[in-house]
Design a protein around this motif. Sequence first.
Motif, PDB file in Angstrom:
ATOM      1  N   ASN A   1      28.601  19.399   8.121  1.00 41.57           N
ATOM      2  CA  ASN A   1      27.661  20.192   7.334  1.00 41.57           C
ATOM      3  C   ASN A   1      26.322  20.380   8.053  1.00 41.57           C
ATOM      4  N   THR A   2      26.388  20.423   9.357  1.00 37.58           N
ATOM      5  CA  THR A   2      25.178  20.689  10.127  1.00 37.58           C
ATOM      6  C   THR A   2      25.350  21.994  10.900  1.00 37.58           C
ATOM      7  N   TRP A   3      24.261  22.468  11.449  1.00 38.21           N
ATOM      8  CA  TRP A   3      24.324  23.724  12.198  1.00 38.21           C
ATOM      9  C   TRP A   3      25.188  23.604  13.445  1.00 38.21           C
ATOM     10  N   GLN A   4      25.254  22.401  13.992  1.00 37.92           N
ATOM     11  CA  GLN A   4      26.098  22.197  15.167  1.00 37.92           C
ATOM     12  C   GLN A   4      27.538  22.621  14.901  1.00 37.92           C
ATOM     13  N   GLY A   5      27.989  22.414  13.654  1.00 36.31           N
ATOM     14  CA  GLY A   5      29.353  22.769  13.320  1.00 36.31           C
ATOM     15  C   GLY A   5      29.577  24.264  13.291  1.00 36.31           C
ATOM     16  N   HIS A   6      28.530  25.004  13.014  1.00 36.83           N
ATOM     17  CA  HIS A   6      28.696  26.454  12.924  1.00 36.83           C
ATOM     18  C   HIS A   6      28.566  27.127  14.281  1.00 36.83           C
ATOM     19  N   GLU A   7      27.766  26.542  15.136  1.00 34.68           N
ATOM     20  CA  GLU A   7      27.488  27.213  16.406  1.00 34.68           C
ATOM     21  C   GLU A   7      28.451  26.697  17.459  1.00 34.68           C
ATOM     22  N   THR A   8      29.686  27.178  17.364  1.00 31.28           N
ATOM     23  CA  THR A   8      30.705  26.659  18.274  1.00 31.28           C
ATOM     24  C   THR A   8      31.225  27.733  19.211  1.00 31.28           C
ATOM     25  N   SER A   9      30.425  28.765  19.469  1.00 27.55           N
ATOM     26  CA  SER A   9      30.968  29.839  20.306  1.00 27.55           C
ATOM     27  C   SER A   9      31.195  29.353  21.728  1.00 27.55           C
ATOM     28  N   VAL A  10      32.343  29.774  22.277  1.00 22.05           N
ATOM     29  CA  VAL A  10      32.705  29.405  23.641  1.00 22.05           C
ATOM     30  C   VAL A  10      33.228  30.659  24.343  1.00 22.05           C
ATOM     31  N   HIS A  11      33.409  30.549  25.641  1.00 25.02           N
ATOM     32  CA  HIS A  11      33.914  31.701  26.376  1.00 25.02           C
ATOM     33  C   HIS A  11      35.422  31.736  26.433  1.00 25.02           C
ATOM     34  N   ASP A  12      36.050  30.614  26.197  1.00 22.87           N
ATOM     35  CA  ASP A  12      37.502  30.537  26.311  1.00 22.87           C
ATOM     36  C   ASP A  12      38.041  29.875  25.052  1.00 22.87           C
ATOM     37  N   ARG A  13      39.073  30.463  24.481  1.00 24.62           N
ATOM     38  CA  ARG A  13      39.595  29.894  23.230  1.00 24.62           C
ATOM     39  C   ARG A  13      40.100  28.472  23.429  1.00 24.62           C
ATOM     40  N   LYS A  14      40.539  28.162  24.639  1.00 25.99           N
ATOM     41  CA  LYS A  14      41.056  26.810  24.885  1.00 25.99           C
ATOM     42  C   LYS A  14      39.989  25.757  24.604  1.00 25.99           C
ATOM     43  N   ASP A  15      38.730  26.146  24.822  1.00 28.02           N
ATOM     44  CA  ASP A  15      37.651  25.184  24.609  1.00 28.02           C
ATOM     45  C   ASP A  15      37.451  24.839  23.146  1.00 28.02           C
ATOM     46  N   LEU A  16      38.125  25.560  22.254  1.00 29.90           N
ATOM     47  CA  LEU A  16      37.988  25.265  20.834  1.00 29.90           C
ATOM     48  C   LEU A  16      38.963  24.184  20.378  1.00 29.90           C
ATOM     49  N   VAL A  17      39.842  23.759  21.249  1.00 31.96           N
ATOM     50  CA  VAL A  17      40.704  22.628  20.901  1.00 31.96           C
ATOM     51  C   VAL A  17      39.911  21.359  21.170  1.00 31.96           C
ATOM     52  N   MET A  18      39.509  20.702  20.078  1.00 30.32           N
ATOM     53  CA  MET A  18      38.618  19.551  20.218  1.00 30.32           C
ATOM     54  C   MET A  18      39.440  18.278  20.359  1.00 30.32           C
ATOM     55  N   ASP A  19      39.059  17.422  21.264  1.00 31.19           N
ATOM     56  CA  ASP A  19      39.766  16.149  21.397  1.00 31.19           C
ATOM     57  C   ASP A  19      39.002  15.051  20.672  1.00 31.19           C
ATOM     58  N   LEU A  20      39.551  13.837  20.733  1.00 38.01           N
ATOM     59  CA  LEU A  20      38.991  12.736  19.947  1.00 38.01           C
ATOM     60  C   LEU A  20      37.507  12.504  20.245  1.00 38.01           C
TER      61      LEU A  20
END
Lengths: 374, 162
Positions: free
Chosen positions: B119-138
């Motif tokens: 529930n912070t702004w960090q969670g909303h601002e997740t734009s990346v250049h490559d979709r692969k970078d959106l797979v978050m690891d532990l």
Amino acid sequence: MVASPQHEFETQDLLINVGPQHPSTHGVFRMVLTIDGEVVKDVVPYIGYLHRGAEKLCETMDFRQGIGFMDRTEYLAAHNAELSYVMAVEALAGLEVPDRAQWIRTILCELNRLSSHFMFLGAFGIDVGVFGTPFIYAWREREAIIDLFEEISGDRMMYAYFRPGGLAWDVPLNFKERVREVLKSTRQGIKDFDELLTQNEIFRARTEGIGYISAEDAIDWGMSGPSIRASGVALDVRRDEPYLKYADLDFDVITGENGDVFDRYYCRLMEMHESVKIIEQCLARLEPGLIVPDKMPRMLRAAPGEVYIRTEAPRGEYGIYMVSKGGNRPYRLKVRSACLSNLQALKQMSVDQYVADAIIVLGSIDIVLSEVDR
Amino acid sequence: MKGIAKSLMVTLSTFTRKPVTRDYPNYHRPLPERDRAFPLLLWDKEVDEPFCTGCHACERACPVECMTVLMKDNPNHKSNGGDSSRRKIIDKFWIDYARCMRCNICVEVCNFDAIAMNNTWQGHETSVHDRKDLVMDLQQLLAQSHGGAIKEWVPTLGQANE
Ligand code: SF4
Ligand code: SF4
């Protein structure tokens, strides 16, 4: 005296393609217009660009998982879309919804109607050619409502807040004050639009008398919502088959007379006054209590059978037909979309109108393409 | 003409109102505590390990199947001389933010309150250049809670507050 050119030259009809990615088609919708000079002779709509198979997907999901997909069928009024779905599940599973949950649901659905109609007012303004001003004003008012939804459910558009049996969690403690605050700005917003558009001579000249559809034709096409009420048919599921708490509430069903574009706009604007009225009554009667039934089963199982639940969404009758063979997921799910039926009348409304008016006619039905295509 | 004059009055009257727009990237409006961005994992500060035991409940309940969970024996468990009461613990965890539809179901099914919506702004601002970078690891999922920058709001299903 010069003879009119039709009599001298052979003219040829022209095909023009509008969409699928055209700003005035409100989504991915394509129509092929046959025009004779400036006059539309035929309209062939093409839909399906936004088809995601939401109904079929939901058949592989349990009841709670399906809620999120219902949001996405009707993204401008997601509370209303969820409502039909959870009511269908409740009917099959035999769940009693507590009073408090019902009042809150009523308030949220009406607020969603307001936000959706604001969206219509803004987008319609652009269609008519009043670029920018009404759109931004509508956005301002809608934003207040959306912010409130965010405080309640955590999300701005895809709420996933209703659950079979009640609500996911309770509203915040300052809920009533916040709703009153929002209503204040909403009332001002409706008044602004009334003065900005309704009484504006240019706007009236642009919208009156075009896109006419008679009451009989509207019924034959299966239209619903404000689009049919503008033709003078007082059809409103909230009054005809009350669900939630609508039976206890006092509100009018707004109807138009002329069935033209202006009436469809004006019906929506007047309906917003009714929504404000409904919310005020709900707030006065909202009391502390349970928001899910006392004996909520841990695993939700539906009895075999089938239901059709219809509710009045901002665009008309949003129905869910659900077949269950027992178990925790629907065997078959069908969404009865108001927009799809309303869109069928597009051809009848726009033939023999000018090209520029065809866009307004489309705008006046207030379609959401994701609901049309699912 | 009267109507047009009235319309112009409405436009004029907005000059006297307070502006509602915000200069977004420079100004972040405060988010309500229930705000839902993307799910992340929470860090148990008492025993210095994640709350998550890798029980797969969320993985099974996720409608879009965007989570992958692997569990392992907890090296920090009491039987191994550690101070944790978790017999099993999370080994690897991936959430594909590109697929997640932010439905909150994983938070509701978790019996250990180990996962929460950011529930912070960090969670909303997740734009990346490559979709692969959106797979978050532990590590990425735990980073924010480990660093202490999340106001936790884990809803209880059907909780009434009056
Ligand atoms: S987050 Fe919760 S539900 Fe998911 S694996 Fe970890 S402990 Fe289980
Ligand atoms: S919020 Fe929903 S879609 Fe996203 S990971 Fe959790 S369960 Fe899956």
